[in-house]
Design an enzyme around this catalytic site. Structure first.
Site, PDB file in Angstrom:
ATOM      1  CE1 TYR A 153      -3.741   2.480   0.807  1.00 31.26           C
ATOM      2  CE2 TYR A 153      -2.256   3.322   2.495  1.00 31.26           C
ATOM      3  CZ  TYR A 153      -3.403   3.457   1.729  1.00 31.26           C
ATOM      4  OH  TYR A 153      -4.202   4.564   1.885  1.00 31.26           O
ATOM      5  CG  ASP A 253       5.895   3.142   1.200  1.00 32.43           C
ATOM      6  OD1 ASP A 253       6.156   3.567   2.343  1.00 32.43           O
ATOM      7  OD2 ASP A 253       4.762   3.203   0.695  1.00 32.43           O
ATOM      8  CE  LYS A 281       1.475   4.113   8.262  1.00 32.72           C
ATOM      9  NZ  LYS A 281       0.087   4.403   8.577  1.00 32.72           N
TER      10      LYS A 281
HETATM   11  C1  LIG Z   1       3.636   1.618   3.450  1.00 32.13           C
HETATM   12  C2  LIG Z   1       2.723   2.806   3.388  1.00 32.13           C
HETATM   13  N1  LIG Z   1       2.931   3.736   2.450  1.00 32.13           N
HETATM   14  C3  LIG Z   1       2.156   4.830   2.348  1.00 32.13           C
HETATM   15  C4  LIG Z   1       1.108   5.025   3.214  1.00 32.13           C
HETATM   16  C5  LIG Z   1       0.253   6.251   3.092  1.00 32.13           C
HETATM   17  O1  LIG Z   1       0.558   7.101   4.142  1.00 32.13           O
HETATM   18  P1  LIG Z   1      -0.515   8.192   4.655  1.00 32.13           P
HETATM   19  O2  LIG Z   1      -1.621   7.443   5.301  1.00 32.13           O
HETATM   20  O3  LIG Z   1       0.295   9.046   5.607  1.00 32.13           O
HETATM   21  O4  LIG Z   1      -0.964   8.957   3.462  1.00 32.13           O
HETATM   22  C6  LIG Z   1       0.857   4.085   4.212  1.00 32.13           C
HETATM   23  C7  LIG Z   1      -0.253   4.277   5.166  1.00 32.13           C
HETATM   24  O5  LIG Z   1      -0.625   3.411   5.899  1.00 32.13           O
HETATM   25  C8  LIG Z   1       1.678   2.945   4.301  1.00 32.13           C
HETATM   26  O6  LIG Z   1       1.481   2.001   5.219  1.00 32.13           O
END
Ligand SMILES: Cc1ncc(COP(=O)(O)O)c(C=O)c1O
Length: 440
Positions: A153, A253, A281
Site C-alpha cells: 500500500y 516505501d 508515520k
Molecule cells: C507503506 C505505506 N505507504 C504509504 C502510506 C500512506 O501514508 P498516509 O496514510 O500518511 O498517506 C501508508 C499508510 O498506511 C503505508 O502504510
C-alpha cells in the site's frame, strides 16, 4: 479494577463511542475521517486521550493500544520531550510560507540517519510523498511504468491504489496478477502507468525489468501492510542489481518500516540502499510529517523543473515534533522496546500454540503480524490472503473486550511505552481470548 487495563471478558462497554459516532455522522461522513477507521468490531471508537501505551475512550475504558496511530507513535502516546518541543515552537509562530531553522535541523537529522538520504524534501503524508517519488522517477528516467507489488500500500490516490488487498477470486494467476482497482470512483486509466507483480519473486521482477520500460520499482522493503514479511534472502540486493542493469530506480516505501525495523529503517537492517525512500508515520511520532529522500542528483530535480509543493510542508511545529522524536529515538530506545516487542511476540506464539490454534506470528520486534489458519510462514500477499481473517477478527474483538486494541488485519505495533508490565497484561488478555477462540 477500573484502572487495571485488563478487564473481565464482556466488562468493557463501548456504547458512548457508538452514540457519538452515530450522532456525529450528521457532520462527518460515516462518523470517521478515514475509511480505515470504519470497519472494526464493535464499531469505530472515540478516544478522549492517550497516555503512554494506553488510550482512554469515551466510555472511560483504559485500553492498551497496539494500533499506535497506525504505526506512528513509536514513543507512545504522550512523550514528554515531543510535547515540550511542540509547546516551545508554537509560541514562535504557526506557518511562515518560508524556511525555518527547525526544518533544516530536521533535514540534517534524517540525512544523517537514513542511509539513502543524501537530500530530502518534507511533505505531510505518506500518500503525498509516494506521488512525489513516482513523479521524480518518471522525470529522471523518461519512462512511465512503476512496478508495484500485490498487497503493498502506498496511499489512496488513483494512480497507486491498485491490488492492495485484492480478493483471490479477482487477483488472477499468482505469476501474472490481474490489477485490481481499489475504490469506486477511481479513474481506471490512472492504473495504466503501473505493472503489478507478486513480491519476493526475483525472477518475475527481473523478467519485467528486462522489457526496458520501467521508471521505478516501488516496494515496502518488508511487507507490513499485509503480514509483516521480511524479504527473502538476496531479494532486495537482487532487485537493486536488476534495477541498475535495466535503468530503473528502486524506491523503498519506509512509511511503516522507517524508524521501526531499525533507526535507519529496513535499508539499514537489510543493508540495501535504494535510490529513493519515502517516510512518514513514526518520523514525528504522530505529527503530520512525511519525507522523500534519496540520491542528491534525483532530489535536485525538484529545483530543476519537477514540481513539488504543499502549503503544510515542513510546518514548523510538526518539524519541532520531528526533531524531538528523532532525538528521543536512541539506540537504547530500540534495544529496550525491541526486547519487549520480541517477548510479546514470542508469548503470543506460545499461547496460541498451547491453545491448539494454528497460527503464524511473524515479523519484527516493533511491528509483527498474527495470522490464523496458516501452518507455514507467509512469503507474499497470496499466502496472507489465505489466512482465516474472520477467525482473527473475532479474536481481536475478544482482546478489545479485555482492554487490548489490535488491528483486525493482524498487525501489532509496539512502542517504547509497551514495557514489561504492559506486555504481561497483554499476554494475560491473549490467554483468555485464545481460550475463547479455541472454544469458538
Ligand atoms: C507503506 C505505506 N505507504 C504509504 C502510506 C500512506 O501514508 P498516509 O496514510 O500518511 O498517506 C501508508 C499508510 O498506511 C503505508 O502504510
Amino acid at each position: 479494577m477500573a484502572d487495571d487495563g485488563i478487564q473481565q471478558a464482556g466488562t468493557l462497554r463501548f456504547e458512548e463511542s457508538a452514540r457519538q459516532v452515530a450522532e456525529n455522522a450528521r457532520f462527518v461522513a460515516g462518523g470517521v475521517n478515514s475509511n480505515f477507521r470504519l470497519g472494526m468490531a464493535p464499531g469505530p471508537l472515540v478516544f478522549e486521550r492517550g497516555e503512554g501505551a494506553y488510550l482512554i475512550d469515551a466510555d472511560g475504558n483504559r485500553i492498551i493500544d497496539y494500533y499506535c496511530g497506525m504505526g506512528a507513535t513509536v514513543l507512545g502516546h504522550s512523550p514528554a520531550p515531543v510535547i515540550a518541543a511542540v509547546q516551545q515552537q508554537v509560541q514562535k509562530g504557526i506557518l511562515f510560507a518560508g524556511q525555518a531553522p527547525i526544518e533544516y535541523e530536521a533535514a540534517r537529522l534524517i540525512c544523517e540517519r537514513i542511509p539513502s538520504a543524501e537530500r530530502l524534501r518534507f511533505g505531510s503524508s505518506g500518500s503525498e510523498v509516494a506521488q512525489a517519488a513516482m513523479r521524480l522517477a518518471r522525470a529522471a528516467t523518461g519512462r512511465r511504468i512503476i512496478v508495484k507489488f500485490e498487497g503493498h500500500y502506498h496511499g489512496w490516490f488513483d494512480n497507486i491504489l491498485w491490488s492492495t488487498a485484492p480478493g483471490l477470486n479477482a487477483a488472477g494467476p499468482e505469476d501474472a496478477p490481474t490489477p485490481v482497482i481499489g475504490s469506486r470512483g477511481q479513474d481506471p486509466a490512472a492504473g495504466e502507468g503501473l505493472s503489478i507483480l507478486g513480491w519476493n519473486d526475483l525472477a518475475a521482477l527481473e523478467a519485467r525489468l528486462a522489457r526496458g520500460d520501467v521508471a521505478a520499482v516501488l516496494m515496502e522493503p518488508a511487507m507490513c501492510n499485509q503480514g509483516a514479511i521480511a524479504p527473502a534472502p538476496g531479494y532486495l540486493e537482487g532487485a537493486l542489481a536488476a534495477c541498475r542493469k535495466h535503468g530503473a530506480l528502486l524506491i523503498f516505501d519506509e512509511v511503516i518500516t522507517g524508524f521501526r525495523l531499525a533507526r535507519g529503517g529496513a535499508q539499514e537492517l537489510f543493508g540495501v540502499t535504494p535510490d529513493l525512500t519515502i517516510m512518514a508515520k513514526a518520523i514525528a511520532n504522530g505529527f503530520p510529517v512525511a519525507a522523500i529522500a534519496g540520491r542528491a542528483e534525483l532530489l535536485d530535480l525538484f529545483a530543476d523543473g519537477v514540481l513539488h509543493g504543499g502549503t503544510f510542508n515542513a510546518q514548523p511545529v510538526a518539524m519541532a515534533a520531528m526533531v524531538a522524536t528523532q532525538t528521543a529515538l536512541t539506540a537504547e530506545h530500540y534495544e529496550r522496546s525491541s526486547a519487549q516487542g520480541q517477548r510479546l511476540q514470542d508469548g503470543i506464539r506460545a499461547i496460541l500454540s498451547e491453545a491448539g490454534i494454528t497460527a503464524q506470528v511473524a515479523g519484527f520486534p516493533l511491528v509483527f503480524h498474527v495470522a490464523f489458519g496458516l501452518d507455514a510462514p507467509a512469503r507474499n500477499y497470496r499466502d496472507v490472503a489465505r489466512s482465516d481473517k474472520a477467525a482473527y477478527a473475532r479474536f481481536a474483538h475478544e482482546l478489545l473486550k479485555r482492554g487490548v486494541r489490535v488491528l483486525e488485519r493482524g498487525a501489532w505495533f509496539v512502542s517504547s511505552e509497551h514495557d514489561a508490565e504492559v506486555v504481561d497484561r497483554t499476554l494475560e488478555a491473549v490467554r483468555a481470548a485464545a481460550r475463547e477462540a479455541a472454544a469458538g
